[in-house]
Design an enzyme around this catalytic site. Structure first.
Site, PDB file in Angstrom:
ATOM      1  N   HIS A   1      19.690  25.527  35.088  1.00 42.78           N
ATOM      2  CA  HIS A   1      18.698  25.721  33.809  1.00 42.78           C
ATOM      3  C   HIS A   1      17.237  26.848  34.886  1.00 42.78           C
ATOM      4  O   HIS A   1      17.796  26.509  36.090  1.00 42.78           O
ATOM      5  CB  HIS A   1      17.670  24.678  33.330  1.00 42.78           C
ATOM      6  CG  HIS A   1      16.471  24.647  32.350  1.00 42.78           C
ATOM      7  ND1 HIS A   1      15.897  26.013  32.553  1.00 42.78           N
ATOM      8  CD2 HIS A   1      16.605  25.115  30.714  1.00 42.78           C
ATOM      9  CE1 HIS A   1      15.171  25.742  31.810  1.00 42.78           C
ATOM     10  NE2 HIS A   1      15.309  24.853  30.917  1.00 42.78           N
TER      11      HIS A   1
ATOM     12  N   ARG B   1       8.760  29.734  28.082  1.00 45.45           N
ATOM     13  CA  ARG B   1       9.045  31.755  27.650  1.00 45.45           C
ATOM     14  C   ARG B   1       8.638  31.807  26.222  1.00 45.45           C
ATOM     15  O   ARG B   1       8.473  32.728  25.666  1.00 45.45           O
ATOM     16  CB  ARG B   1      10.608  31.705  28.708  1.00 45.45           C
ATOM     17  CG  ARG B   1      10.258  32.131  29.733  1.00 45.45           C
ATOM     18  CD  ARG B   1      11.884  32.404  30.011  1.00 45.45           C
ATOM     19  NE  ARG B   1      12.441  30.808  30.625  1.00 45.45           N
ATOM     20  CZ  ARG B   1      13.904  30.316  29.701  1.00 45.45           C
ATOM     21  NH1 ARG B   1      14.456  31.017  30.186  1.00 45.45           N
ATOM     22  NH2 ARG B   1      13.781  29.755  30.121  1.00 45.45           N
TER      23      ARG B   1
END
Ligand SMILES: Cc1cc2nc3c(=O)[nH]c(=O)nc-3n(C[C@H](O)[C@H](O)[C@H](O)COP(=O)(O)OP(=O)(O)OC[C@H]3O[C@@H](n4cnc5c(N)ncnc54)[C@H](O)[C@@H]3O)c2cc1C
Ligand code: SF4
Ligand code: SF4
Ligand code: FES
Lengths: 248, 604
Positions: free
Chosen positions: B236, B256
């Protein structure tokens, strides 16, 4: 590198003692890190529970210098470390080993509470409509990570051992989440008054203070439930209590 | 079976995360008896940590979404080595599974017209993730748990399975211990659903908890099941990097999704520099458009920060390696900047990302509404695992089913965020359903006492060893360090050859570790027993990675940096040979039916 001494309660149901472990610590460490370090380096067989190490699973509850807390969310710079730090298991539950307690009672209590029972779907495709403002409160309750710190600190359980008569703050929050769920059709008030013992709570708010999820257990869950119980049962004492509260 | 307490269930589910709980509920609803075992307390499995949401093409926020788009997104994300049948079923069935959760009491965030709200996530064309703030996993596991406890399922909490028991080819039981007392237990069963989650603990920096030691993958392997795609590990892009003790803890992609951007030490949004060709048509090339996308503008293209995880992780790795990283060896993730765009930004961030806000305040002493976070890649998810039939979830061993992270196929070379939680409920249900069916069609078999005794002996060996021998933690740390540096984000032939040797050396050390104390709740003992699983997974990951001589999804080879058309046609499969060694073959991927090919074409 600084060193700290952790005074950890070791033992089982038959007895326990506080054992001192001194170890080096670095910046940013939390209490659980130190416990793990001691476990890996000095006491391989020391028992503690943990999973997420990020305050999300509610496994690592313990009493740090007597305060019920999550070990993974307590940074060393938030507690005095110039003297030994005492780590003990939760006191309201029987000890299995070291920092691990038998919390199975909680799981049995939950099973006794009537499950969610929704009204028929609102739309032909089997779905429901709910407005965000109608679920804000329920979502607050559903943040609960079942750490049982509120159960640990509640005097009704901790000091008076009323485990058979009182479900404790965690399950009052759980009941409130079901009762205030916009889709639910079940009525849980009769047992709340009787078998689940809501009357034992005298609003000391200790549970709210320790909740790591900042759920306003007493004001948002327990008091509204008490009011519902009072409304439903016309309990004269309850009425009086409500009147007095209104005057406050 | 006089010496051991024995339980008998038609179906035994191993693991109580989203997949295991959903399987248990389904099997029990089919009318068979069900036992559920898990290493932790009920409700604490890894699933509880999931944050961003679960993907289901309900089209509540953007009505252009449907199963076909979701299918095409999943295949593109997985770089076309996915099991296409699973990807199809997943895309078609996820909406029903999510609605079912609502019928069981889940309370998702809402749209203005009162439907389940959906958010943007990397690799998903439209807003698709049903969510509850950033604690979706908690909502999922609690809903299944609270529903499941009224379904007559028998739960054995804090039990660990150490071996599966067989009768000929078929699995017929399992052997394990309870953590509390260290007593051995035998489970007699007609079918097993493996739902043990991930194996991130094979690496040093990981989002996974202590449970993620790949037990199910290894148990199945040693019982004769084939494993697939083990080279595909998801790193990740955004894990915490500071302070050291929290290194690896996840920072959700939702940061994000809500407008957070990545910058290097020069303040540059480096993601604009490297947008892969197959994503160019969907990715914006300017910050303004990217921002509009995160705020729900349907005509805007997504910012490059929301490209697939494998790609973002490698870009971060590059920035750090080339000296443009942040002070603690990561890069900056900035959500605070949105105050330039919206009033009340601080309140907005706290409302949208409450647990991220708390995580940083409490663990890093940093206010994400004011300052950028420092982040770097962390081992997150195993795309590979037990090879299963796409329809029924049965492994190559009769009676042994698998679902969730420990199963392979759905995600191919790279998993899209949000596709795991939906995977759990779609294939958890299927595994439960078909395990129940298998149980109805087959009888209990006799258990072989010698298998049980051998397992007991193996489990107890670490207590009897010389007191001066090394403890299990040292071996575990060395394994994690080794995998991190030799079989990590960027891989090379010579390093992986070395890793194979290292695995053998570590196996030899693991066979000699000593455990002190007694059997009651003894983490040293548990760690010693988990070593076998970690080592099995490490070996499989390394061998499969060596064999795939190309770069694809989570598997990146410095010596073969491009994709290879031939390698696109195969999955890597390993199994245990009769002599105990690990064998490997390349298994051709079956041809996709024309309709599905057409769907992919249409969505390009
Ligand atoms: C921090 C974080 C955030 C994430 N966010 C998202 C997200 O937003 N969206 C998304 O889709 N995915 C997300 N994921 C991924 C997703 O959460 C996991 O892939 C998924 O929860 C795995 O579920 P599972 O049911 O397969 O296994 P788990 O939830 O890992 O459960 C495994 C179970 O197996 C049991 N078990 C293991 N070994 C044994 C044994 N030997 N004996 C008995 N029991 C055993 C364990 O005790 C546990 O109960 C996230 C993951 C992490 C770590
Ligand atoms: S407010 Fe009630 S439930 Fe909470 S700690 Fe006090 S007595 Fe217990
Ligand atoms: S209400 Fe708060 S303190 Fe009580 S169990 Fe839940 S999270 Fe813990
Ligand atoms: S380890 Fe999960 S809350 Fe502390």
């Amino acid at each position: 590198m600084k060193t700290v001494t952790f005074r950890i309660s070791r033992g089982d149901a038959t007895g326990s003692k506080l054992v001192d472990y001194t170890t080096e610590v670095s910046e940013g460490m939390v209490v659980l890190d130190v416990v793990h370090k001691i476990q890996a380096e000095q006491a391989n067989d020391m028992a503690c529970r943990w999973n997420c190490k990020a305050g999300k699973c509610g496994s690592c509850s313990a009493e740090i210098n007597g305060m019920p807390k999550l070990m993974c969310m307590t940074r060393l710079d938030q507690i005095p470390i110039d003297k030994p730090v005492t780590i003990e298991p939760m006191k309201a539950f029987p000890r299995l080993r070291d920092l691990v307690t038998d919390v199975s009672w909680n799981f049995r209590v939950k099973k006794k509470i009537k499950k969610f029972n929704p009204r028929p779907p609102d739309a032909p495709d089997g779905t429901w409509r709910m407005q965000q403002e109608d679920i804000d409160r329920v979502q607050e309750f559903r943040k609960c990570i079942e750490c049982f710190l509120c159960q640990d600190v509640c005097h009704v359980l901790r000091d008076h051992d009323k485990h058979e008569e009182f479900i404790g703050p965690r399950y009052l929050v759980y009941t409130a989440a079901l009762e205030m769920h916009p889709l639910d059709t079940e009525d849980r008030l009769p047992e709340l008054k009787q078998a689940h013992g809501i009357g034992f709570c005298n609003i000391t708010k200790c549970c709210t203070k320790v909740c790591p999820e900042h759920i306003t257990i007493t004001d948002n869950a327990i008091i509204p439930l008490k009011e519902r119980v009072v409304d439903e049962f016309y309990d004269p004492l309850g009425w009086l209590w409500k009147l007095l509260r209104k005057k406050e | 079976m006089t010496n051991y307490e024995t339980f008998e269930y038609d179906v035994l589910v191993i693991g109580a995360g989203g997949a295991g709980l959903r399987a248990a509920i389904e099997a029990s609803a089919a009318g068979v008896t069900v036992g559920l075992v898990c290493k932790s307390l009920l409700g604490k499995a890894h699933t509880v940590m999931a944050e961003g949401g679960m993907a289901a093409a309900m089209g509540n926020v953007d009505d252009r979404d449907n199963w076909k788009v979701h299918f095409a997104d999943t295949m593109r994300g997985g770089q076309y080595v996915n099991n296409w049948r699973m990807a199809e079923l997943h895309a078609k069935e996820a909406p029903d599974r999510v609605h079912e959760l609502e019928a069981w009491g889940a309370v998702f965030d809402r749209t203005k017209d009162g439907k389940i709200l959906q958010r943007n996530f990397g690799g998903h064309r439209y807003p698709r993730l049903a969510h509850v703030g950033d604690r979706t996993g908690l909502e999922l596991i609690r809903t299944l748990q609270d529903h499941g406890i009224h379904q007559g399922i028998n739960v054995h909490m804090e039990y660990t399975i150490v071996t599966l028991l067989k009768d000929g080819d078929r699995v017929v039981g399992a052997f394990g211990y309870d953590r509390e007392r260290g007593r051995f237990r035998v489970f007699r069963t007609k079918a097993i659903v493996m739902a043990t989650g991930g194996l991130g603990r094979a690496y040093k920096i990981t989002t996974n908890s202590w449970e993620g030691t790949g037990d199910g993958v290894s148990l199945a392997y040693h019982a004769g099941a084939e494993l697939m795609d083990m080279e595909f590990i998801q790193f990740h892009p955004t894990g915490m990097v500071w302070p050291p003790s929290v290194k690896g803890i996840l920072v959700t992609e939702a940061v994000r999704g809500e407008g957070g951007v990545l910058r290097n030490k020069d303040g540059k949004r480096f993601m604009f520099d490297d947008i892969p060709d197959n994503y160019k048509s969907q990715t914006s090339d300017n910050p303004e458009e990217g921002w509009r996308y995160t705020q729900g503008d349907k005509n805007a293209k997504r910012p490059p920060e929301l490209l697939t995880r494998d790609h973002v992780a490698r870009c971060i790795n590059r920035e750090v390696k080339e000296g443009r990283g942040s002070p603690h060896g990561g890069v900056f993730l900035d959500i605070a900047w949105i105050k330039e765009k919206i009033p009340n930004a601080a309140e907005h961030i706290k409302k949208k990302l409450p647990s991220m806000y708390h995580q940083f305040i409490q663990l890093a002493n940093l206010d994400i509404t004011k300052e950028p976070m420092e982040i770097g890649p962390t081992t997150h998810y195993a795309m590979g695992g037990i090879r299963v039939d796409g329809e029924t979830q049965m492994s190559s061993v009769p009676g042994l089913f698998a679902a969730g992270e420990c199963a392979a196929g759905l995600h191919g070379a790279n998993r899209l965020g949000g596709n795991s939680l939906s995977d759990l409920i779609v294939f958890g249900k299927r595994a439960g359903e078909f395990a129940a069916k298998f149980a109805k069609e087959n009888d209990f078999a006799a258990l072989d006492l010698t298998q049980v005794e051998a397992a007991e002996q193996e489990a107890l060996e670490p207590f009897g060893r010389a007191a001066a021998a090394e403890g299990p933690y040292r071996v575990q740390y060395d394994l994690q360090d080794m995998m991190q540096s030799l079989v990590g984000i960027v891989r090379r032939e010579d390093e992986m050859v070395r890793a194979c040797d290292e695995v053998e050396k570590l196996k030899a050390r693991a066979a000699k570790v000593v455990v002190h104390g007694h059997r009651e709740y003894n983490p040293g003992w548990h760690t010693a027993l988990d070593l076998k699983h970690l080592l099995t997974c490490a070996e499989a990951i390394t061998r499969c990675s060596l064999d795939r001589k190309e770069s694809r999804g989570g598997h990146f080879r410095e010596d073969f940096p491009e994709k290879d058309a031939e390698a696109a046609k195969v999955n890597t499969v390993v199994w245990k040979a009769a002599d105990g060694s690990m064998k490997l073959r390349r298994e051709a991927i079956t041809e996709m039916p024309a309709e599905l090919k057409q769907v992919i074409e249409d969505m390009k």
